[in-house]
Design a protein around this motif. Sequence first.
Motif, PDB file in Angstrom:
ATOM      1  N   SER A   1       0.921  -1.378  -0.187  1.00  0.00           N
ATOM      2  CA  SER A   1      -0.252   0.482   0.162  1.00  0.00           C
ATOM      3  C   SER A   1       0.654   0.822  -0.072  1.00  0.00           C
ATOM      4  O   SER A   1       1.174   1.170   0.945  1.00  0.00           O
ATOM      5  N   ARG A   2       0.446   1.864  -1.031  1.00  0.00           N
ATOM      6  CA  ARG A   2       1.251   3.430  -1.380  1.00  0.00           C
ATOM      7  C   ARG A   2       1.911   4.034   0.161  1.00  0.00           C
ATOM      8  O   ARG A   2       2.564   4.503   0.945  1.00  0.00           O
ATOM      9  N   PRO A   3       0.293   4.610   0.662  1.00  0.00           N
ATOM     10  CA  PRO A   3      -0.415   4.998   1.829  1.00  0.00           C
ATOM     11  C   PRO A   3       0.505   4.554   2.886  1.00  0.00           C
ATOM     12  O   PRO A   3       1.139   5.158   3.654  1.00  0.00           O
ATOM     13  N   LEU A   4       0.380   3.442   3.491  1.00  0.00           N
ATOM     14  CA  LEU A   4       0.874   2.734   4.792  1.00  0.00           C
ATOM     15  C   LEU A   4       2.420   2.778   4.371  1.00  0.00           C
ATOM     16  O   LEU A   4       3.673   2.805   5.402  1.00  0.00           O
ATOM     17  N   LEU A   5       2.499   2.664   2.944  1.00  0.00           N
ATOM     18  CA  LEU A   5       4.888   2.753   3.317  1.00  0.00           C
ATOM     19  C   LEU A   5       4.845   3.828   3.335  1.00  0.00           C
ATOM     20  O   LEU A   5       5.913   4.110   3.744  1.00  0.00           O
ATOM     21  N   ARG A   6       3.443   5.480   2.542  1.00  0.00           N
ATOM     22  CA  ARG A   6       4.573   6.580   3.109  1.00  0.00           C
ATOM     23  C   ARG A   6       4.456   6.904   4.434  1.00  0.00           C
ATOM     24  O   ARG A   6       5.665   7.020   5.812  1.00  0.00           O
ATOM     25  N   ARG A   7       3.826   5.782   5.291  1.00  0.00           N
ATOM     26  CA  ARG A   7       3.966   6.098   6.385  1.00  0.00           C
ATOM     27  C   ARG A   7       5.112   5.463   7.685  1.00  0.00           C
ATOM     28  O   ARG A   7       5.279   5.463   8.155  1.00  0.00           O
ATOM     29  N   MET A   8       4.946   4.284   6.195  1.00  0.00           N
ATOM     30  CA  MET A   8       6.488   3.765   7.171  1.00  0.00           C
ATOM     31  C   MET A   8       7.722   4.529   6.459  1.00  0.00           C
ATOM     32  O   MET A   8       9.125   3.050   7.716  1.00  0.00           O
ATOM     33  N   ARG A   9       7.551   5.729   5.928  1.00  0.00           N
ATOM     34  CA  ARG A   9       8.711   5.845   5.573  1.00  0.00           C
ATOM     35  C   ARG A   9       9.679   5.544   5.096  1.00  0.00           C
ATOM     36  O   ARG A   9      10.293   5.450   4.769  1.00  0.00           O
ATOM     37  N   ARG A  10       9.100   4.615   3.935  1.00  0.00           N
ATOM     38  CA  ARG A  10       9.524   3.482   2.977  1.00  0.00           C
ATOM     39  C   ARG A  10       8.902   4.475   1.513  1.00  0.00           C
ATOM     40  O   ARG A  10       8.718   4.561   0.991  1.00  0.00           O
TER      41      ARG A  10
ATOM     42  N   GLU B   1      -3.100   0.374   9.073  1.00  0.00           N
ATOM     43  CA  GLU B   1      -3.034  -0.291   8.262  1.00  0.00           C
ATOM     44  C   GLU B   1      -5.027  -1.099   8.795  1.00  0.00           C
ATOM     45  O   GLU B   1      -5.258  -0.813   9.582  1.00  0.00           O
ATOM     46  N   THR B   2      -5.289  -0.428   6.844  1.00  0.00           N
ATOM     47  CA  THR B   2      -6.583  -0.843   7.394  1.00  0.00           C
ATOM     48  C   THR B   2      -6.877  -2.047   6.588  1.00  0.00           C
ATOM     49  O   THR B   2      -5.976  -3.105   5.818  1.00  0.00           O
ATOM     50  N   GLU B   3      -8.153  -2.762   6.323  1.00  0.00           N
ATOM     51  CA  GLU B   3      -8.725  -3.798   5.874  1.00  0.00           C
ATOM     52  C   GLU B   3      -8.829  -3.908   4.065  1.00  0.00           C
ATOM     53  O   GLU B   3      -7.905  -4.794   3.392  1.00  0.00           O
ATOM     54  N   SER B   4      -8.661  -2.461   3.505  1.00  0.00           N
ATOM     55  CA  SER B   4      -8.487  -2.627   2.223  1.00  0.00           C
ATOM     56  C   SER B   4      -6.706  -2.469   1.921  1.00  0.00           C
ATOM     57  O   SER B   4      -6.566  -2.179   0.656  1.00  0.00           O
ATOM     58  N   MET B   5      -5.624  -2.155   2.639  1.00  0.00           N
ATOM     59  CA  MET B   5      -4.982  -1.988   2.249  1.00  0.00           C
ATOM     60  C   MET B   5      -4.056  -3.094   2.549  1.00  0.00           C
ATOM     61  O   MET B   5      -2.847  -3.797   2.089  1.00  0.00           O
ATOM     62  N   HIS B   6      -4.574  -4.198   3.488  1.00  0.00           N
ATOM     63  CA  HIS B   6      -4.372  -5.466   3.785  1.00  0.00           C
ATOM     64  C   HIS B   6      -4.531  -6.320   2.832  1.00  0.00           C
ATOM     65  O   HIS B   6      -3.917  -7.435   2.441  1.00  0.00           O
ATOM     66  N   ASP B   7      -5.940  -6.037   2.333  1.00  0.00           N
ATOM     67  CA  ASP B   7      -6.292  -6.686   0.652  1.00  0.00           C
ATOM     68  C   ASP B   7      -5.502  -6.267  -0.730  1.00  0.00           C
ATOM     69  O   ASP B   7      -4.976  -7.459  -1.183  1.00  0.00           O
ATOM     70  N   GLU B   8      -4.801  -4.664  -0.201  1.00  0.00           N
ATOM     71  CA  GLU B   8      -3.917  -4.564  -1.315  1.00  0.00           C
ATOM     72  C   GLU B   8      -2.789  -5.583  -1.467  1.00  0.00           C
ATOM     73  O   GLU B   8      -1.911  -5.408  -2.721  1.00  0.00           O
ATOM     74  N   MET B   9      -2.035  -5.880  -0.092  1.00  0.00           N
ATOM     75  CA  MET B   9      -1.305  -6.610  -0.103  1.00  0.00           C
ATOM     76  C   MET B   9      -1.625  -8.191  -0.462  1.00  0.00           C
ATOM     77  O   MET B   9      -0.649  -8.661  -1.068  1.00  0.00           O
ATOM     78  N   LEU B  10      -2.849  -9.000  -0.216  1.00  0.00           N
ATOM     79  CA  LEU B  10      -2.637  -9.787  -0.662  1.00  0.00           C
ATOM     80  C   LEU B  10      -3.257 -10.012  -2.069  1.00  0.00           C
ATOM     81  O   LEU B  10      -2.801 -10.591  -2.946  1.00  0.00           O
TER      82      LEU B  10
END
Length: 454
Positions: A268-277, A311-320
């Motif tokens: 997930s791009r938004p979560l990766l930014r939150r991770m500073r990645r 991490e939202t459910e949609s972000m997790h689904d993006e990982m799947l």
Amino acid sequence: MTARSYWVETLGCPKNAVDSDKLTAQLRADGLDAAESAADADVVVVNTCAFIEAAREESIEVLLALGGARKTGAKLVATGCMAERYGDELKAALPEADAVVGFAGQAAIAARVGLASPSSAGVAVSLSTKPTSLLDLPRAVPEMPWAYLKVAEGCDRSCAFCAIPTFRGPQRSRQPESIEVEAAALVDGGVRELVLVAQDLAWYGRDVGAPGSLAPLLRRLDQLRARGLERIRLLYLYPSEVHDPLVATMLELPSVVPYFDLSLQHASRPLLRRMRRWGSGDQFLTLIDRIRRDAPDAAFRSSFISGFPGETESMHDEMLSFLDAAQLDWAGFFAYSSEEGTSAAILDGVIDPAVVRERLGELHDVQEPITAAARAALVGASIDVLVDGVDADGGATGRTYREAPEIDGLVHLDASQATASANPLRKGAIVAAIVTGCDGTDVTAAPSVLAGAP
């Protein structure tokens, strides 16, 4: 007088394994011999890990277990990441330890506990004043036909979940001459595969004003084929740095295996930014597809964090969805661990542990059939196997370029076929074989002829 003896127990990552080889060589230089077991040693050294809470708990458990099993008068030493990061706290919480030694004192452990021979060649060094001194010390040649080779220490990145820079410090790249000398000694000692590691391998050289130095280093090490080197493997590549000339060099050089261990962490791009990645699932897929166009048989591995704050459910689904599209050969999944001193430790959106466990299960459910299918597809294929060890029944266990040591599956060479081979199977041999079956992450194979055999 009987020589004093040592035992070194290594926990954590391959980079810790390199440090342990250095410590072992230094203990020998200080006049100590290797013990048969921890219970027989005069000094027991535990090279700890502090990456996440589970690793710290394991470090404490091992320290207590080995401390309790040591013989009368033996010394217990805690060193490594946990000793560096929590030195004073560890001393207070672990009175069983005779010494808690951070990075700056690792080369003088025997002297610290009064076991160094007065005539030993050991020399104490301080990483605080000589950042790469421990790395540049001689090392013990591993018993296996492969060895980790650390090319840099520390990390300059600021990933929100990672505390490594707070106790390993900024990146300090070794001089290529020093790396080559160590690599040559390993190869001359029987190592056939060098596994290059660092906290940020692809950034090797950037801290000394020479970004992009990894590709020239690979060319330099490739020359060791003349001395018996068969493979060079790269671990821990930050995805933004995986491009030409590095990729082109990896695919060009005969010794460098097409194995890409990409540090992705999420899709997930938004979560990766939150991770500073850096990156996103789409960017990662583009990268993987580009490599596969040039090297269709390339192997891919990555690791991913589940349950990072926010991490939202949609972000997790993006990982799947990403895992299904990427078709990675290997993937590891880890629950987020809140680490003191990291920016993520104060983020909101903490995920319930039960939810994290459920998400981890779903990630495994998607990836495991992908890995199984990749292994099953090898049945009938011709492979070259580096023999890591010979079994009691005459068979052997080894790896192709697709399997990194200690983390991926294995190849089991059939004993009945091995005994009929023109040359007996032996550790360090490269064996041509045909895959005959698979069992989970492992495959079985029938040797045909040893590479180089008449």
